[in-house]
Design a protein around this motif. Structure first.
Motif, short mmCIF file in Angstrom:
data_model
loop_
_atom_site.label_atom_id
_atom_site.label_comp_id
_atom_site.label_asym_id
_atom_site.label_seq_id
_atom_site.Cartn_x
_atom_site.Cartn_y
_atom_site.Cartn_z
N SER A 216 56.47 48.56 24.00
CA SER A 216 55.11 48.06 23.91
C SER A 216 54.86 47.27 22.63
N THR A 217 55.89 47.11 21.80
CA THR A 217 55.78 46.42 20.51
C THR A 217 56.56 45.12 20.57
N THR A 218 55.98 44.04 20.07
CA THR A 218 56.73 42.78 19.99
C THR A 218 57.42 42.68 18.63
N PRO A 219 58.44 41.83 18.50
CA PRO A 219 59.06 41.64 17.18
C PRO A 219 58.07 41.16 16.12
N LEU A 220 57.05 40.40 16.54
CA LEU A 220 56.06 39.92 15.58
C LEU A 220 55.25 41.10 15.03
N GLU A 221 54.89 42.03 15.90
CA GLU A 221 54.15 43.21 15.46
C GLU A 221 55.03 44.13 14.62
N ALA A 222 56.34 44.12 14.90
CA ALA A 222 57.27 44.99 14.17
C ALA A 222 57.75 44.38 12.86
N GLY A 223 57.24 43.20 12.52
CA GLY A 223 57.68 42.55 11.29
C GLY A 223 59.06 41.96 11.38
N LEU A 224 59.49 41.62 12.58
CA LEU A 224 60.84 41.08 12.80
C LEU A 224 60.81 39.62 13.26
N ALA A 225 59.78 38.90 12.86
CA ALA A 225 59.69 37.48 13.25
C ALA A 225 60.90 36.69 12.77
N TRP A 226 61.55 37.16 11.71
CA TRP A 226 62.69 36.43 11.14
C TRP A 226 63.91 36.44 12.04
N VAL A 227 63.95 37.32 13.04
CA VAL A 227 65.07 37.32 13.98
C VAL A 227 64.67 36.72 15.32
N VAL A 228 63.52 36.07 15.37
CA VAL A 228 63.06 35.39 16.58
C VAL A 228 63.14 33.90 16.36
N GLU A 239 58.08 32.96 26.02
CA GLU A 239 56.74 32.45 26.31
C GLU A 239 55.67 33.39 25.80
N ALA A 240 55.88 34.68 25.99
CA ALA A 240 54.90 35.66 25.50
C ALA A 240 54.83 35.65 23.98
N LEU A 241 55.97 35.50 23.32
CA LEU A 241 55.98 35.47 21.86
C LEU A 241 55.35 34.19 21.33
N LEU A 242 55.57 33.08 22.02
CA LEU A 242 54.92 31.83 21.63
C LEU A 242 53.41 31.97 21.71
N ALA A 243 52.95 32.57 22.79
CA ALA A 243 51.51 32.74 22.97
C ALA A 243 50.92 33.63 21.89
N SER A 244 51.63 34.71 21.53
CA SER A 244 51.10 35.61 20.50
C SER A 244 51.21 35.00 19.12
N LEU A 245 52.17 34.09 18.93
CA LEU A 245 52.33 33.44 17.62
C LEU A 245 51.11 32.60 17.29
N VAL A 246 50.51 32.01 18.31
CA VAL A 246 49.30 31.22 18.11
C VAL A 246 48.18 32.10 17.57
N GLN A 247 48.27 33.40 17.89
CA GLN A 247 47.22 34.33 17.50
C GLN A 247 47.68 35.27 16.38
N THR A 248 48.73 34.87 15.61
CA THR A 248 49.32 35.78 14.62
C THR A 248 48.27 36.36 13.67
N ALA A 249 47.31 35.55 13.29
CA ALA A 249 46.31 36.03 12.34
C ALA A 249 45.44 37.13 12.94
N ARG A 250 45.50 37.26 14.27
CA ARG A 250 44.68 38.26 14.92
C ARG A 250 45.52 39.27 15.70
N LEU A 251 46.77 39.46 15.27
CA LEU A 251 47.59 40.47 15.94
C LEU A 251 46.86 41.81 15.90
N PRO A 252 46.84 42.52 17.03
CA PRO A 252 46.11 43.81 17.05
C PRO A 252 46.72 44.84 16.12
N ARG A 253 48.00 44.69 15.80
CA ARG A 253 48.67 45.64 14.90
C ARG A 253 49.92 44.98 14.31
N LYS A 254 50.30 45.45 13.14
CA LYS A 254 51.55 44.99 12.53
C LYS A 254 52.04 46.10 11.62
N ILE A 255 53.35 46.36 11.68
CA ILE A 255 53.90 47.47 10.92
C ILE A 255 53.65 47.27 9.43
#
Length: 255
Positions: A216-228, A239-255
């Motif tokens: 249920s966690t994306t790499p962006l939420e897990a702080g692993l954007a550097w391996v994406v 595609e899902a990660l691209l869509a969430s990247l547009v909203q990075t400033a509003r991620l519902p959670r981040k480790i």
């Protein structure tokens, strides 16, 4: 094994030995192996040479993390994926369902894996192998013998210290353990358990699957954007990660 604190301190100051044979090994083989694995891996395997390893994630279409893994490229048609223990069966089934024409096999029971970790790991291991460890850079590996046992020696250091992971046939694991423990007496080697592994990884802020991330966690939420590597081309979850990247400033959670 040493207690958690003693094992932790041994790895940070000397050397500790872990039995991580519970980890899984899934192999991609054949002329389509590299392309098939690239299609399910967030990092860019086109940048990896033979004898090199790379860390990254396997994602679902939703962007959720199936697992975080290390890929060892023995050749373009022979790649070893080291998966987390609790995910061995799940990962194999998921990878096999995305085989893309590659031969995908689960060799987890065929391998033992010992992790020698700490600032004195290299000097200890060098006494037992003819491999030139000083020439082996981080996230590189080589095939060779340790204490007369053939295997794969990698330098990934998953505790945050310098260190080596030694893969060998499962039946040779006990003999390799005994040889390393005996050879490490001058360095006051400590046998370490998974409690020390957890505290060492926590201290380094290294992610642990099941605790810090899951399906249920994306790499962006897990702080692993550097391996994406979104610019490498298509891969499952992109595609899902691209869509969430547009909203990075509003991620519902981040480790």
């Amino acid at each position: 094994c040493a207690g958690i604190v003693d094992g932790h301190e041994a790895v940070r100051t000397r050397v500790g030995l872990f039995d991580v044979s519970h980890m899984g090994e899934v192999i991609f083989r054949g002329p389509k192996a590299l392309a098939a694995l690239s299609r399910v891996f967030t990092n860019d395997l086109s940048k990896v040479a033979d004898g090199q390893a790379q860390y990254g994630c396997l994602c679902r279409d939703s962007g959720g993390i199936v697992d975080d893994v290390v890929v060892y490229r023995r050749a373009a048609d022979d790649l070893l994926v080291c998966v987390n223990a609790g995910n061995r069966d799940k990962d194999f089934q998921w990878l096999a369902s995305h085989a893309g024409g590659a031969e995908v096999t689960n060799e987890s029971d065929a391998w033992a894996q010992l992790a020698l970790q700490g600032p004195l790991a290299a000097q200890l291991l060098q006494r037992l192998t003819k491999l030139n460890l000083s020439a082996m850079r981080s996230y590189r590996f080589a095939l060779g013998e340790v204490a007369g046992i053939a295997g794969l020696v990698a330098r990934t250091g998953y505790t945050g210290e310098d260190g080596f992971e030694i893969f060998c046939p499962s039946e040779e694991g006990p003999r390799l353990w005994a040889a390393l423990m005996e050879a490490g007496q001058p360095e006051r080697i400590a046998p370490c358990g998974l409690g020390a592994r957890d505290s060492l990884r926590l201290e380094m802020a290294y992610r642990l699957y099941g605790s810090d991330m899951d399906d249920s966690t994306t790499p962006l939420e897990a702080g692993l954007a550097w391996v994406v590597k979104l610019d490498k081309g298509e891969f499952v979850g992109r595609e899902a990660l691209l869509a969430s990247l547009v909203q990075t400033a509003r991620l519902p959670r981040k480790i």
